[in-house]
Design an enzyme around this catalytic site. Structure first.
Site, PDB file in Angstrom:
ATOM      1  N   CYS A 153      24.783  41.043  36.026  1.00  0.00           N
ATOM      2  CA  CYS A 153      24.643  40.721  34.602  1.00  0.00           C
ATOM      3  C   CYS A 153      24.461  39.209  34.443  1.00  0.00           C
ATOM      4  O   CYS A 153      23.456  38.669  34.879  1.00  0.00           O
ATOM      5  CB  CYS A 153      25.853  41.262  33.843  1.00  0.00           C
ATOM      6  SG  CYS A 153      25.749  41.083  32.053  1.00  0.00           S
ATOM      7  N   ASP A 190      18.247  50.029  30.034  1.00  0.00           N
ATOM      8  CA  ASP A 190      19.041  48.868  29.636  1.00  0.00           C
ATOM      9  C   ASP A 190      18.589  48.408  28.253  1.00  0.00           C
ATOM     10  O   ASP A 190      17.452  47.967  28.079  1.00  0.00           O
ATOM     11  CB  ASP A 190      18.855  47.749  30.661  1.00  0.00           C
ATOM     12  CG  ASP A 190      19.866  46.625  30.513  1.00  0.00           C
ATOM     13  OD1 ASP A 190      20.290  46.353  29.368  1.00  0.00           O
ATOM     14  OD2 ASP A 190      20.221  46.007  31.531  1.00  0.00           O
ATOM     15  N   HIS A 236      22.404  49.329  31.513  1.00  0.00           N
ATOM     16  CA  HIS A 236      22.987  48.086  31.996  1.00  0.00           C
ATOM     17  C   HIS A 236      24.273  48.381  32.774  1.00  0.00           C
ATOM     18  O   HIS A 236      24.940  49.379  32.549  1.00  0.00           O
ATOM     19  CB  HIS A 236      23.289  47.172  30.808  1.00  0.00           C
ATOM     20  CG  HIS A 236      23.569  45.762  31.192  1.00  0.00           C
ATOM     21  ND1 HIS A 236      22.593  44.927  31.696  1.00  0.00           N
ATOM     22  CD2 HIS A 236      24.719  45.040  31.159  1.00  0.00           C
ATOM     23  CE1 HIS A 236      23.128  43.741  31.944  1.00  0.00           C
ATOM     24  NE2 HIS A 236      24.418  43.786  31.629  1.00  0.00           N
TER      25      HIS A 236
END
Length: 274
Positions: A153, A210, A242
């Site tokens: 991330c 995502d 995600h």
């Protein structure tokens, strides 16, 4: 030279309040048997930066992996990822890169964490702290001829940037890191801006579902990478969103997480980080 002292309180315990709910039943647990693990404090320009590290006990000249956390900092999952690499023969290093801005573990919400800590953390500061980790690795059993980086991330974005920043990096693996965005004094460049000039290869692992990182931005990154010659590539998992590697969160997708980690290991081996 950076002063080094040992810290009595280890990183890598618990989870930030903002990550709740935590799916405890899916957390992968890697024990420390046969490993040397702990937390070291690096003094970086007068600032204490805690660093979690793991490596095979009694070994030296080890390939080095920098493990860059999500916005939630170096909690139990990130420490476990470091131990997974250590089990495979690496010196894995996971620094707490938000230490100047605050403690992610105490943030009550993602919005508050983003506003008060993440948005106030300069890229230049982060890259400098990672440089200090690399210097520490050289003095503590690491082989910088075999230096790699991976991140998740927020750390995925940093993986792209640090690979461009440090010519010692042999390869990187970026997990669902943001690729484009508005530029600012604290974030003057994004991965799409540095992609054509990359020298070392980066493997990007992204989720087709995502909602925060669009497939359009992934295609822009692929086009930018095609302008260079680093050999970088991006794999998109169509059924994942995600944070599909985060095995402590509901976003976890076991099959894609395992496939991604296997690809990461193969990528590092193929590019001299093993």
């Amino acid at each position: 030279m950076n002063a080094i002292v040992k810290e009595p309180v280890a990183l890598g315990t618990g989870f930030a309040a903002a990550t709740l709910p935590v799916m405890a039943q899916t957390v992968v647990k890697t024990d420390t048997a046969g490993l040397s693990t702990g937390t070291t404090n690096l003094n970086v320009k007068g600032q204490t930066v805690p660093v979690y590290h793991a490596q095979p006990e009694g070994k030296s000249r080890l390939p080095v992996i920098l493990v860059v956390s999500e916005i939630f900092g170096v909690h139990e999952h990130i420490a476990d990822v470091a131990r997974r690499f250590a089990r495979l023969g690496y010196l894995a290093i996971a620094p707490q890169l938000f230490v100047r801005q605050g403690d992610p573990g105490k943030a009550p919400s993602v919005a508050e964490l983003q506003k008060e800590i993440i948005q106030k953390t300069p890229d230049e500061q982060v890259l400098g702290d990672l440089d200090a980790c690399v210097a520490w690795a050289a003095q503590n059993g690491g082989d910088l001829d075999k230096l790699g980086i991976t991140g998740f991330c927020w750390g995925g974005r940093i993986t792209w940037l640090y690979t461009a920043h440090n010519p010692q990096v042999k390869a990187g693996v970026a997990w669902y890191g943001r690729l484009v965005g508005d530029k600012s004094a604290l974030q003057p460049r994004h991965p799409v801006d540095i992609a054509p000039a990359l020298k070392a290869p980066v493997l990007g692992l992204y989720g087709g579902k995502d909602t925060g990182i669009s497939l359009e931005s992934v295609e822009k990154m692929k086009a930018a990478l095609a302008q260079g010659s680093s050999g970088s590539t991006i794999v998109v998992y169509p059924n994942s969103g995600h944070a599909f590697h985060a095995d402590y969160r509901p976003s976890y997708v076991e099959a894609d997480a395992k496939d991604g980690f296997a690809r990461a290991l193969a990528w590092f081996r193929a590019n001299g980080v093993a």
